[in-house]
Design a protein around this motif. Structure first.
Motif, PDB file in Angstrom:
ATOM      1  N   TYR A   7      42.483 120.193   9.583  1.00 54.94           N
ATOM      2  CA  TYR A   7      43.588 121.502  10.008  1.00 54.94           C
ATOM      3  C   TYR A   7      44.812 120.883   9.619  1.00 54.94           C
ATOM      4  N   THR A  11      46.028 123.948  16.537  1.00 49.71           N
ATOM      5  CA  THR A  11      45.257 124.785  17.078  1.00 49.71           C
ATOM      6  C   THR A  11      45.842 125.855  17.630  1.00 49.71           C
ATOM      7  N   ALA A  14      47.812 128.052  15.471  1.00 50.64           N
ATOM      8  CA  ALA A  14      46.910 128.963  14.663  1.00 50.64           C
ATOM      9  C   ALA A  14      46.428 130.067  15.566  1.00 50.64           C
ATOM     10  N   ARG A  15      46.395 129.973  16.794  1.00 50.22           N
ATOM     11  CA  ARG A  15      45.578 130.956  17.882  1.00 50.22           C
ATOM     12  C   ARG A  15      46.754 131.776  18.247  1.00 50.22           C
ATOM     13  N   ASP A 105      47.673 134.525   5.479  1.00 46.43           N
ATOM     14  CA  ASP A 105      47.298 134.497   6.664  1.00 46.43           C
ATOM     15  C   ASP A 105      45.842 135.268   7.297  1.00 46.43           C
ATOM     16  N   ALA A 154      43.449 127.628   8.876  1.00 47.28           N
ATOM     17  CA  ALA A 154      43.482 128.714   9.591  1.00 47.28           C
ATOM     18  C   ALA A 154      43.491 130.134   8.856  1.00 47.28           C
ATOM     19  N   HIS A 156      42.840 134.636   9.106  1.00 37.53           N
ATOM     20  CA  HIS A 156      42.074 135.890   9.623  1.00 37.53           C
ATOM     21  C   HIS A 156      41.201 136.685   8.766  1.00 37.53           C
ATOM     22  N   SER A 197      37.359 128.162  16.781  1.00 39.54           N
ATOM     23  CA  SER A 197      38.126 127.438  15.559  1.00 39.54           C
ATOM     24  C   SER A 197      39.288 128.344  15.242  1.00 39.54           C
ATOM     25  N   PRO A 198      40.302 128.018  14.377  1.00 37.96           N
ATOM     26  CA  PRO A 198      41.600 128.612  14.406  1.00 37.96           C
ATOM     27  C   PRO A 198      41.320 129.632  13.066  1.00 37.96           C
ATOM     28  N   ILE A 199      40.137 130.005  12.984  1.00 36.62           N
ATOM     29  CA  ILE A 199      39.640 131.149  11.820  1.00 36.62           C
ATOM     30  C   ILE A 199      39.188 132.291  12.815  1.00 36.62           C
TER      31      ILE A 199
END
Length: 271
Positions: A7, A11, A14-15, A105, A154, A156, A197-199
């Motif tokens: 990454y 984290t 990313a969250r 993003d 990362a 969404h 995870s950050p995704i």
């Protein structure tokens, strides 16, 4: 389990909600030339998102870009032609937007098709087109988006599904509902893999929202929300990064358990 991916962002960062990590949020929307996609673009622009908009009707995208530019001069809008059933073009367009905007993003897999006919009535062509667009083409868009997200560490992913995904539907809705069920399961499978995870992955189960795809039936169904109100509910769920949501919440979050468990005779009367 997830440490094998390198990454580039922390984290913790990313969250956080998108747009709060020191730069503007970039949102890609497929099928953005009209209906729900175009209205999502307008509402995300009002929130200050930079936009990557793609669809087959480029002239409509350019008109939308000009409209948003007038209403929100600080928002960057990039447009590209895209036929989501062209696998090579899907990867080319998503990677191109990533390069244009310095990353993505969020990707909203919105492009879809609502054609259909009762199975066995001579309209396999319509049913096949819906299945190919809503399943295979959606998978391709998801693959392209996830390639970017895994690389940058990362992102969404948003999959625009339907309340019809909750149960098998009769007649002209049969293949459409099955295709959206496949999309919903695709999202849930990814969410299971990417948990913690950050995704993030969001699946939207949309009820009846007025759009070009359903304008011919708008006066024939109950609970039809306006495009603006329906998309506002979608955008709210997306911004909250909800794992899944029935939108608009009323009446669909109430009807969801009924749709999942009601006997078929009762279900047919509901839909």
């Amino acid at each position: 389990m997830y440490t094998r991916y390198a990454y580039r962002v922390s984290t913790r960062a990313a969250r956080l909600p998108l747009g709060r990590v020191g730069r503007v949020t970039t949102t890609l929307i497929t099928g953005a030339s009209g209906g729900l996609g175009a209205e999502m673009a307008r509402q995300f622009a009002a929130l200050g998102h930079d936009l990557a908009l793609c669809a087959r009707r480029v002239e409509r995208l350019e008109e939308l870009r000009d409209e948003i530019g007038t209403a929100h001069p600080g928002v960057r809008v990039e447009v590209r032609a895209l036929d989501v059933t062209d696998d090579d073009q899907v990867f080319e367009v998503v990677r191109g937007f990533r390069d244009d905007l310095g990353g993505l993003d969020r990707v909203v897999v919105n492009a879809g098709l609502g054609k259909g006919a009762p199975i066995g009535t001579g309209r396999y062509d319509a049913n096949r087109e819906t299945a190919m667009t809503n399943v295979v083409a959606a998978l391709c868009q998801t693959e392209a988006a996830m390639e970017v997200f895994r690389d940058q560490g990362a992102g969404h992913l948003v999959l625009v599904s339907s309340m019809s995904a909750l149960r098998g539907m009769p007649k002209s809705m049969t293949v459409y509902a099955a295709s959206k069920a496949a999309l919903s399961h695709l999202g849930e499978g990814l969410r299971s893999e990417l948990l913690h995870s950050p995704i993030d992955v969001t699946v939207l189960h949309c009820g009846y929202i007025a759009s070009e795809m359903n304008e011919q039936v708008a006066q024939q169904v109950r609970f039809m929300a306006s495009t603006e109100d329906g998309v506002r509910a979608m955008v709210e769920a997306i911004e909250k990064r909800r794992p899944e949501a029935c939108v608009p919440a009323l009446p669909w979050s109430v009807l969801a358990p009924v749709m999942r468990h009601a006997p078929l005779g009762i279900l047919r009367r509901l839909v």
